[in-house]
Design an enzyme around this catalytic site. Structure first.
Site, PDB file in Angstrom:
ATOM      1  N   PRO A 114      -4.092  -0.300  10.103  1.00 31.34           N
ATOM      2  CA  PRO A 114      -3.010  -0.691  11.002  1.00 31.34           C
ATOM      3  C   PRO A 114      -1.615  -0.275  10.533  1.00 31.34           C
ATOM      4  O   PRO A 114      -1.323  -0.290   9.345  1.00 31.34           O
ATOM      5  CB  PRO A 114      -3.115  -2.220  11.044  1.00 31.34           C
ATOM      6  CG  PRO A 114      -3.893  -2.602   9.830  1.00 31.34           C
ATOM      7  CD  PRO A 114      -4.831  -1.458   9.572  1.00 31.34           C
ATOM      8  N   ASN A 115      -0.807   0.090  11.503  1.00 27.65           N
ATOM      9  CA  ASN A 115       0.611   0.440  11.348  1.00 27.65           C
ATOM     10  C   ASN A 115       0.842   1.801  10.708  1.00 27.65           C
ATOM     11  O   ASN A 115       1.987   2.253  10.608  1.00 27.65           O
ATOM     12  CB  ASN A 115       1.383  -0.646  10.568  1.00 27.65           C
ATOM     13  CG  ASN A 115       1.348  -1.978  11.271  1.00 27.65           C
ATOM     14  OD1 ASN A 115       1.706  -2.043  12.442  1.00 27.65           O
ATOM     15  ND2 ASN A 115       0.886  -3.034  10.607  1.00 27.65           N
ATOM     16  N   ARG A 123       8.406   3.960   9.710  1.00 32.65           N
ATOM     17  CA  ARG A 123       8.169   2.603   9.239  1.00 32.65           C
ATOM     18  C   ARG A 123       8.605   2.437   7.780  1.00 32.65           C
ATOM     19  O   ARG A 123       8.090   3.156   6.904  1.00 32.65           O
ATOM     20  CB  ARG A 123       6.658   2.370   9.333  1.00 32.65           C
ATOM     21  CG  ARG A 123       6.166   1.129   8.674  1.00 32.65           C
ATOM     22  CD  ARG A 123       4.649   1.157   8.499  1.00 32.65           C
ATOM     23  NE  ARG A 123       4.230  -0.111   7.953  1.00 32.65           N
ATOM     24  CZ  ARG A 123       3.105  -0.300   7.290  1.00 32.65           C
ATOM     25  NH1 ARG A 123       2.264   0.702   7.092  1.00 32.65           N
ATOM     26  NH2 ARG A 123       2.817  -1.489   6.802  1.00 32.65           N
ATOM     27  N   TYR A 149       7.394   3.647   2.260  1.00 32.60           N
ATOM     28  CA  TYR A 149       6.265   4.522   2.608  1.00 32.60           C
ATOM     29  C   TYR A 149       6.629   6.002   2.715  1.00 32.60           C
ATOM     30  O   TYR A 149       5.744   6.834   2.883  1.00 32.60           O
ATOM     31  CB  TYR A 149       5.622   4.036   3.917  1.00 32.60           C
ATOM     32  CG  TYR A 149       5.070   2.621   3.799  1.00 32.60           C
ATOM     33  CD1 TYR A 149       4.059   2.340   2.885  1.00 32.60           C
ATOM     34  CD2 TYR A 149       5.577   1.576   4.558  1.00 32.60           C
ATOM     35  CE1 TYR A 149       3.562   1.046   2.740  1.00 32.60           C
ATOM     36  CE2 TYR A 149       5.076   0.282   4.429  1.00 32.60           C
ATOM     37  CZ  TYR A 149       4.081   0.029   3.516  1.00 32.60           C
ATOM     38  OH  TYR A 149       3.584  -1.247   3.375  1.00 32.60           O
ATOM     39  N   ASN A 165      -7.298   4.475   3.875  1.00 33.13           N
ATOM     40  CA  ASN A 165      -6.184   3.570   3.610  1.00 33.13           C
ATOM     41  C   ASN A 165      -6.362   2.376   4.552  1.00 33.13           C
ATOM     42  O   ASN A 165      -6.017   2.455   5.729  1.00 33.13           O
ATOM     43  CB  ASN A 165      -4.830   4.253   3.854  1.00 33.13           C
ATOM     44  CG  ASN A 165      -3.677   3.343   3.475  1.00 33.13           C
ATOM     45  OD1 ASN A 165      -3.863   2.137   3.269  1.00 33.13           O
ATOM     46  ND2 ASN A 165      -2.475   3.900   3.392  1.00 33.13           N
ATOM     47  N   ALA A 206      -2.948  -3.150   5.674  1.00 37.44           N
ATOM     48  CA  ALA A 206      -2.925  -4.600   5.414  1.00 37.44           C
ATOM     49  C   ALA A 206      -4.326  -5.191   5.299  1.00 37.44           C
ATOM     50  O   ALA A 206      -4.523  -6.226   4.641  1.00 37.44           O
ATOM     51  CB  ALA A 206      -2.131  -5.310   6.501  1.00 37.44           C
ATOM     52  N   GLU A 230     -10.191   4.860  -1.972  1.00 37.60           N
ATOM     53  CA  GLU A 230      -9.154   3.965  -1.415  1.00 37.60           C
ATOM     54  C   GLU A 230      -7.782   4.584  -1.707  1.00 37.60           C
ATOM     55  O   GLU A 230      -7.524   5.022  -2.841  1.00 37.60           O
ATOM     56  CB  GLU A 230      -9.265   2.587  -2.102  1.00 37.60           C
ATOM     57  CG  GLU A 230      -8.206   1.598  -1.645  1.00 37.60           C
ATOM     58  CD  GLU A 230      -8.281   0.259  -2.416  1.00 37.60           C
ATOM     59  OE1 GLU A 230      -9.280   0.012  -3.138  1.00 37.60           O
ATOM     60  OE2 GLU A 230      -7.305  -0.513  -2.301  1.00 37.60           O
ATOM     61  N   HIS A 259      -3.410   4.341  -1.062  1.00 35.75           N
ATOM     62  CA  HIS A 259      -2.194   3.655  -0.601  1.00 35.75           C
ATOM     63  C   HIS A 259      -0.985   4.519  -0.912  1.00 35.75           C
ATOM     64  O   HIS A 259      -0.917   5.109  -2.001  1.00 35.75           O
ATOM     65  CB  HIS A 259      -2.010   2.306  -1.312  1.00 35.75           C
ATOM     66  CG  HIS A 259      -3.174   1.399  -1.117  1.00 35.75           C
ATOM     67  ND1 HIS A 259      -3.384   0.713   0.059  1.00 35.75           N
ATOM     68  CD2 HIS A 259      -4.213   1.100  -1.921  1.00 35.75           C
ATOM     69  CE1 HIS A 259      -4.514   0.025  -0.045  1.00 35.75           C
ATOM     70  NE2 HIS A 259      -5.032   0.251  -1.237  1.00 35.75           N
ATOM     71  N   ARG A 315       3.955  -4.876  -5.774  1.00 37.80           N
ATOM     72  CA  ARG A 315       4.677  -5.488  -4.653  1.00 37.80           C
ATOM     73  C   ARG A 315       4.384  -6.989  -4.605  1.00 37.80           C
ATOM     74  O   ARG A 315       4.070  -7.594  -5.622  1.00 37.80           O
ATOM     75  CB  ARG A 315       4.312  -4.751  -3.365  1.00 37.80           C
ATOM     76  CG  ARG A 315       4.727  -3.265  -3.441  1.00 37.80           C
ATOM     77  CD  ARG A 315       4.354  -2.503  -2.196  1.00 37.80           C
ATOM     78  NE  ARG A 315       5.012  -3.084  -1.014  1.00 37.80           N
ATOM     79  CZ  ARG A 315       4.667  -2.788   0.238  1.00 37.80           C
ATOM     80  NH1 ARG A 315       3.695  -1.926   0.456  1.00 37.80           N
ATOM     81  NH2 ARG A 315       5.304  -3.345   1.253  1.00 37.80           N
TER      82      ARG A 315
HETATM   83  C1  DQA Z   1      -0.423   0.229   2.220  1.00 39.88           C
HETATM   84  C2  DQA Z   1      -0.105  -1.018   1.395  1.00 39.88           C
HETATM   85  C3  DQA Z   1      -0.483  -2.285   2.151  1.00 39.88           C
HETATM   86  O1  DQA Z   1      -0.161  -3.436   1.370  1.00 39.88           O
HETATM   87  C4  DQA Z   1       0.281  -2.385   3.449  1.00 39.88           C
HETATM   88  O2  DQA Z   1      -0.125  -3.506   4.191  1.00 39.88           O
HETATM   89  C5  DQA Z   1       0.195  -1.141   4.259  1.00 39.88           C
HETATM   90  C6  DQA Z   1       0.214   0.169   3.615  1.00 39.88           C
HETATM   91  C7  DQA Z   1       0.093   1.519   1.555  1.00 39.88           C
HETATM   92  O3  DQA Z   1      -0.348   2.594   1.972  1.00 39.88           O
HETATM   93  O4  DQA Z   1       0.934   1.478   0.664  1.00 39.88           O
HETATM   94  O5  DQA Z   1       0.205  -1.198   5.493  1.00 39.88           O
HETATM   95  O6  DQA Z   1      -1.834   0.345   2.344  1.00 39.88           O
END
Ligand code: DQA
Length: 146
Positions: A10-11, A18, A23, A75, A78, A99, A101, A108
């Site tokens: 998501p997002n 964003r 990011y 990825n 959240a 995985e 990120h 964080r």
């Molecule tokens: C994320 C880190 C997560 O904590 C966050 O909710 C994201 C992006 C990252 O790519 O740094 O949406 O996965």
């Protein structure tokens, strides 16, 4: 030739707009293109999928089993910190996955320190911005070429 599923939670469709201080400025499209380029140069193909919905991601992982996907680069965004459902689907399909990120969740907020994926992933790449994806893609290619 192997097929890699590049899966985004998501997002991540908002990348480039964003919270760019966290990011970075790369868009999801540019990340998809870089990963595809790396994989194509080594003779592998890539399919991309992004969803803001947990169930849609579960469905996509289950579908990967029928498509004989060889590796997943994921990825979970959240859902990293919340989703037993996605963890279970990766365990069910038994497809090795990396995985990824952009940020380093361990540096964080406390609630981002837990990952439901790290202990079952082949490896975790985080904190390198868009480079986290390319590093994971290189590792996946090496793994496929072994
Ligand atoms: C994320 C880190 C997560 O904590 C966050 O909710 C994201 C992006 C990252 O790519 O740094 O949406 O996965």
């Amino acid at each position: 030739m192997a097929t890699i599923l590049l899966l985004h939670g998501p997002n991540l469709n908002l990348l480039g707009k964003r919270e760019t201080s966290i990011y970075g400025n790369s868009t999801l499209d540019s990340i998809n293109r870089s990963v595809s380029h790396l994989c194509f140069s080594d003779g592998h193909s890539v399919v991309n999928f992004q969803s803001n919905h947990e169930g849609a991601l579960v469905d996509r992982i289950q579908q990967a089993m029928d498509e004989s996907i060889d590796v997943i680069i994921f990825n979970p965004a959240a859902y990293t910190h919340t989703s037993i459902a996605l963890r279970d689907s990766l365990l069910a399909v038994k497809i090795p996955f990396y995985e990824v990120h952009l940020s380093n969740p361990k540096e964080r907020e406390e609630f981002r320190h837990t990952s439901y994926f790290s202990d079952i992933a082949v490896a975790v790449y985080s904190g390198l911005g868009a480079e986290s994806y390319t590093q994971a893609a290189k590792a996946a290619i090496e793994f496929l070429d072994e």
